[in-house]
Write a protein that holds these residues in place. Structure first.
Motif, PDB file in Angstrom:
ATOM      1  N   ILE A 118       0.834  -1.206   0.000  1.00 22.86           N
ATOM      2  CA  ILE A 118       0.000   0.000   0.000  1.00 22.86           C
ATOM      3  C   ILE A 118       0.867   1.254   0.000  1.00 22.86           C
ATOM      4  CG2 ILE A 118      -1.683   1.329   1.327  1.00 22.86           C
ATOM      5  CD1 ILE A 118      -2.809  -1.378   2.300  1.00 22.86           C
ATOM      6  N   ILE A 119       1.926   1.237   0.789  1.00 20.06           N
ATOM      7  CA  ILE A 119       2.791   2.413   0.900  1.00 20.06           C
ATOM      8  C   ILE A 119       3.520   2.685  -0.413  1.00 20.06           C
ATOM      9  CG2 ILE A 119       4.858   3.321   2.030  1.00 20.06           C
ATOM     10  CD1 ILE A 119       3.860   1.886   4.587  1.00 20.06           C
ATOM     11  N   MET A 120       4.144   1.657  -1.003  1.00 20.15           N
ATOM     12  CA  MET A 120       4.859   1.857  -2.262  1.00 20.15           C
ATOM     13  C   MET A 120       3.891   2.087  -3.415  1.00 20.15           C
ATOM     14  SD  MET A 120       8.013   1.957  -1.622  1.00 20.15           S
ATOM     15  CE  MET A 120       8.551   1.973  -3.316  1.00 20.15           C
ATOM     16  N   GLY A 121       2.720   1.450  -3.353  1.00 17.55           N
ATOM     17  CA  GLY A 121       1.743   1.604  -4.421  1.00 17.55           C
ATOM     18  C   GLY A 121       1.302   3.039  -4.617  1.00 17.55           C
ATOM     19  N   GLY A 122       1.242   3.820  -3.539  1.00 14.75           N
ATOM     20  CA  GLY A 122       0.835   5.213  -3.651  1.00 14.75           C
ATOM     21  C   GLY A 122       1.780   6.027  -4.510  1.00 14.75           C
ATOM     22  N   THR A 123       3.092   5.846  -4.289  1.00 19.80           N
ATOM     23  CA  THR A 123       4.059   6.604  -5.087  1.00 19.80           C
ATOM     24  C   THR A 123       4.160   6.056  -6.507  1.00 19.80           C
ATOM     25  OG1 THR A 123       5.801   5.215  -4.125  1.00 19.80           O
ATOM     26  CG2 THR A 123       5.453   7.383  -3.140  1.00 19.80           C
ATOM     27  N   TYR A 124       4.015   4.742  -6.658  1.00 16.85           N
ATOM     28  CA  TYR A 124       3.991   4.170  -8.002  1.00 16.85           C
ATOM     29  C   TYR A 124       2.795   4.712  -8.788  1.00 16.85           C
ATOM     30  CZ  TYR A 124       7.600   0.654  -6.948  1.00 16.85           C
ATOM     31  OH  TYR A 124       8.768   0.019  -6.639  1.00 16.85           O
ATOM     32  N   ALA A 125       1.668   4.869  -8.108  1.00 18.65           N
ATOM     33  CA  ALA A 125       0.478   5.406  -8.769  1.00 18.65           C
ATOM     34  C   ALA A 125       0.731   6.828  -9.260  1.00 18.65           C
ATOM     35  CB  ALA A 125      -0.713   5.374  -7.815  1.00 18.65           C
ATOM     36  N   LEU A 126       1.440   7.635  -8.467  1.00 18.84           N
ATOM     37  CA  LEU A 126       1.772   8.997  -8.901  1.00 18.84           C
ATOM     38  C   LEU A 126       2.600   8.973 -10.183  1.00 18.84           C
ATOM     39  CD1 LEU A 126       2.736  10.801  -5.557  1.00 18.84           C
ATOM     40  CD2 LEU A 126       0.669  11.130  -6.909  1.00 18.84           C
ATOM     41  N   LEU A 127       3.592   8.081 -10.222  1.00 19.75           N
ATOM     42  CA  LEU A 127       4.412   7.944 -11.427  1.00 19.75           C
ATOM     43  C   LEU A 127       3.568   7.577 -12.635  1.00 19.75           C
ATOM     44  CD1 LEU A 127       7.651   6.037 -10.300  1.00 19.75           C
ATOM     45  CD2 LEU A 127       7.551   8.266 -11.428  1.00 19.75           C
ATOM     46  N   GLY A 128       2.715   6.572 -12.452  1.00 21.74           N
ATOM     47  CA  GLY A 128       1.904   6.094 -13.567  1.00 21.74           C
ATOM     48  C   GLY A 128       0.891   7.112 -14.037  1.00 21.74           C
ATOM     49  N   ILE A 129       0.242   7.805 -13.100  1.00 21.03           N
ATOM     50  CA  ILE A 129      -0.766   8.809 -13.474  1.00 21.03           C
ATOM     51  C   ILE A 129      -0.126   9.942 -14.262  1.00 21.03           C
ATOM     52  CG2 ILE A 129      -2.327  10.569 -12.566  1.00 21.03           C
ATOM     53  CD1 ILE A 129      -2.912   8.639 -10.238  1.00 21.03           C
ATOM     54  N   GLY A 130       1.039  10.407 -13.805  1.00 20.46           N
ATOM     55  CA  GLY A 130       1.716  11.491 -14.512  1.00 20.46           C
ATOM     56  C   GLY A 130       2.073  11.115 -15.940  1.00 20.46           C
ATOM     57  N   LEU A 131       2.557   9.887 -16.131  1.00 21.71           N
ATOM     58  CA  LEU A 131       2.948   9.446 -17.465  1.00 21.71           C
ATOM     59  C   LEU A 131       1.742   9.222 -18.366  1.00 21.71           C
ATOM     60  CD1 LEU A 131       5.329   8.637 -19.273  1.00 21.71           C
ATOM     61  CD2 LEU A 131       5.075   6.301 -18.432  1.00 21.71           C
ATOM     62  N   THR A 132       0.711   8.591 -17.835  1.00 25.06           N
ATOM     63  CA  THR A 132      -0.462   8.297 -18.665  1.00 25.06           C
ATOM     64  C   THR A 132      -1.249   9.562 -18.985  1.00 25.06           C
ATOM     65  OG1 THR A 132      -2.147   6.580 -18.962  1.00 25.06           O
ATOM     66  CG2 THR A 132      -2.297   7.875 -16.941  1.00 25.06           C
ATOM     67  N   VAL A 144       4.689   6.129   6.386  1.00 23.62           N
ATOM     68  CA  VAL A 144       3.290   6.500   6.610  1.00 23.62           C
ATOM     69  C   VAL A 144       3.017   7.875   6.020  1.00 23.62           C
ATOM     70  CG1 VAL A 144       1.555   7.045   8.358  1.00 23.62           C
ATOM     71  CG2 VAL A 144       3.054   5.066   8.672  1.00 23.62           C
ATOM     72  N   MET A 145       3.945   8.805   6.254  1.00 28.05           N
ATOM     73  CA  MET A 145       3.814  10.147   5.702  1.00 28.05           C
ATOM     74  C   MET A 145       3.800  10.122   4.181  1.00 28.05           C
ATOM     75  SD  MET A 145       5.830  12.681   4.121  1.00 28.05           S
ATOM     76  CE  MET A 145       7.508  12.255   4.551  1.00 28.05           C
ATOM     77  N   VAL A 146       4.676   9.302   3.596  1.00 27.05           N
ATOM     78  CA  VAL A 146       4.734   9.164   2.134  1.00 27.05           C
ATOM     79  C   VAL A 146       3.383   8.709   1.592  1.00 27.05           C
ATOM     80  CG1 VAL A 146       5.705   7.771   0.262  1.00 27.05           C
ATOM     81  CG2 VAL A 146       7.215   8.798   1.971  1.00 27.05           C
ATOM     82  N   LEU A 147       2.800   7.715   2.229  1.00 25.72           N
ATOM     83  CA  LEU A 147       1.501   7.204   1.777  1.00 25.72           C
ATOM     84  C   LEU A 147       0.419   8.271   1.869  1.00 25.72           C
ATOM     85  CD1 LEU A 147      -0.434   4.954   0.899  1.00 25.72           C
ATOM     86  CD2 LEU A 147      -0.651   4.327   3.314  1.00 25.72           C
ATOM     87  N   LEU A 148       0.353   8.958   2.976  1.00 26.22           N
ATOM     88  CA  LEU A 148      -0.704   9.961   3.172  1.00 26.22           C
ATOM     89  C   LEU A 148      -0.604  11.080   2.137  1.00 26.22           C
ATOM     90  CD1 LEU A 148      -0.762  10.251   7.078  1.00 26.22           C
ATOM     91  CD2 LEU A 148      -2.380   9.040   5.599  1.00 26.22           C
ATOM     92  N   ILE A 149       0.603  11.580   1.904  1.00 26.51           N
ATOM     93  CA  ILE A 149       0.773  12.658   0.922  1.00 26.51           C
ATOM     94  C   ILE A 149       0.466  12.148  -0.482  1.00 26.51           C
ATOM     95  CG2 ILE A 149       2.434  14.228  -0.139  1.00 26.51           C
ATOM     96  CD1 ILE A 149       3.797  14.505   2.539  1.00 26.51           C
ATOM     97  N   ALA A 150       0.893  10.921  -0.784  1.00 28.62           N
ATOM     98  CA  ALA A 150       0.615  10.349  -2.106  1.00 28.62           C
ATOM     99  C   ALA A 150      -0.884  10.232  -2.339  1.00 28.62           C
ATOM    100  CB  ALA A 150       1.285   8.983  -2.238  1.00 28.62           C
ATOM    101  N   LEU A 151      -1.624   9.778  -1.336  1.00 27.67           N
ATOM    102  CA  LEU A 151      -3.075   9.642  -1.481  1.00 27.67           C
ATOM    103  C   LEU A 151      -3.741  11.003  -1.671  1.00 27.67           C
ATOM    104  CD1 LEU A 151      -3.871   6.878   1.183  1.00 27.67           C
ATOM    105  CD2 LEU A 151      -3.734   6.632  -1.307  1.00 27.67           C
ATOM    106  N   VAL A 152      -3.249  12.010  -0.954  1.00 31.67           N
ATOM    107  CA  VAL A 152      -3.786  13.363  -1.118  1.00 31.67           C
ATOM    108  C   VAL A 152      -3.545  13.865  -2.540  1.00 31.67           C
ATOM    109  CG1 VAL A 152      -3.473  15.782  -0.431  1.00 31.67           C
ATOM    110  CG2 VAL A 152      -3.630  14.005   1.315  1.00 31.67           C
TER     111      VAL A 152
END
Length: 290
Positions: free
Chosen positions: A12-26, A142-150
């Motif tokens: 869940i924690i790494m997935g949030g930042t991976y999602a940011l990468l993927g969303i930006g590219l797509t 935990v902080m990384v996940l919260l900011i990524a979700l925001v």
């Protein structure tokens, strides 16, 4: 079971930042039809900007994250304005060569500017982990996940609830008609590339303190971003977000139950399987931005 729970939390924690990468590219591909080979370097740029603001200047840690994201947006806008706008309408081979060249230049500039030695970014958060039953996780993650979700939520709001997002979606559907309706296509392209670049820089700024910052850190990040986009379906923002978590899960399971050396390989095994059986991606649909 305890080990599985730990792996799920890490996913869940790494997935949030991976999602940011993927969303930006797509986002960039869906609207501009550009394969952005500089995406990984924008990720590395965000990490270096985080190091610059938080460690060299000594700025507040959380303010540094915001500044790093803003710097990524500005750099993305500059890339679009100087390299891509003059070649608007050129064939895909030309734009691909331009972006590959920009990728090489950016990586070498990072090496020249910061040297080849890995940089570390100190965090103001407690070193002692957060322990919930059998699960242990650092406060930084935990902080990384919260900011990524925001940031993911903010992206959805921008794309689906604002005039700029409406203009982006209209440009994706038919740029000529959008232009006739009064939409400034050039401005939309610049904002789109800047926005996608900001998300890549955000991922770098968030993961920079978790790992270390190096000039080549963007190479693997770029490959993972493309893998996420392929998983989710080209141009599908929702698919990119889900694809980020799928890739994180595959890596975590591979590292936990097979070998840590297979962490990165597991994700690409999934990509090969998806391409064999569903080449358009798991979540492809007709309107691929939104």
């Amino acid at each position: 079971m305890d080990q599985l729970l730990q792996h799920l939390v890490n996913t869940i924690i790494m997935g949030g930042t991976y999602a940011l990468l993927g969303i930006g590219l797509t986002l960039i591909f869906g609207i501009m039809r550009i394969v952005n080979f500089t995406h990984g370097e924008l990720y590395a740029f965000g990490a270096y900007m985080m190091y610059f603001f938080a460690t060299i200047i000594g700025m507040n840690f959380f303010v540094s994250i915001a500044f790093a994201i803003a710097a990524g947006m500005v750099l993305g806008a500059i890339i679009e304005f100087t390299l891509l706008r003059p070649k608007r309408g050129a064939d895909i081979d030309t734009t691909m060569l331009i972006m590959i060249g920009a990728w090489i230049v950016m990586q070498n500039l990072e090496h020249l500017s910061w040297g080849g030695i890995a940089k570390s970014i100190n965090s103001p958060l407690p070193d002692a982990p957060l322990v919930i039953g059998p699960v242990s996780v650092s406060w930084l993650r935990v902080m990384v996940l919260l900011i990524a979700l925001v940031l993911i939520a903010a992206t959805y709001i921008v794309i689906n609830r604002t005039k700029i997002g409406k203009a982006m979606r209209a440009t994706f559907q038919d740029s000529n008609t959008a232009a006739l309706m009064g939409i400034n296509i050039n401005a939309i392209y610049t904002m789109t590339f800047g926005f996608g670049s900001a998300l890549a820089a955000a991922a770098g700024a968030l993961l920079g303190p978790v790992f270390v910052v190096t000039p080549t850190m963007g190479d693997l990040a770029s490959l993972k971003a493309f893998a996420i986009v392929i998983l989710g379906g080209l141009g599908n923002i929702t698919g990119a977000a889900i694809g980020g978590f799928i890739l994180a899960f595959a890596e975590e399971i591979g590292a936990g139950y097979i070998s840590s050396g297979y962490r990165d390989a597991m994700g690409f095994v999934i990509i090969i399987i998806v391409l064999l059986f569903k080449p358009t991606g798991l979540f492809a649909r007709a309107e691929r931005v939104g």
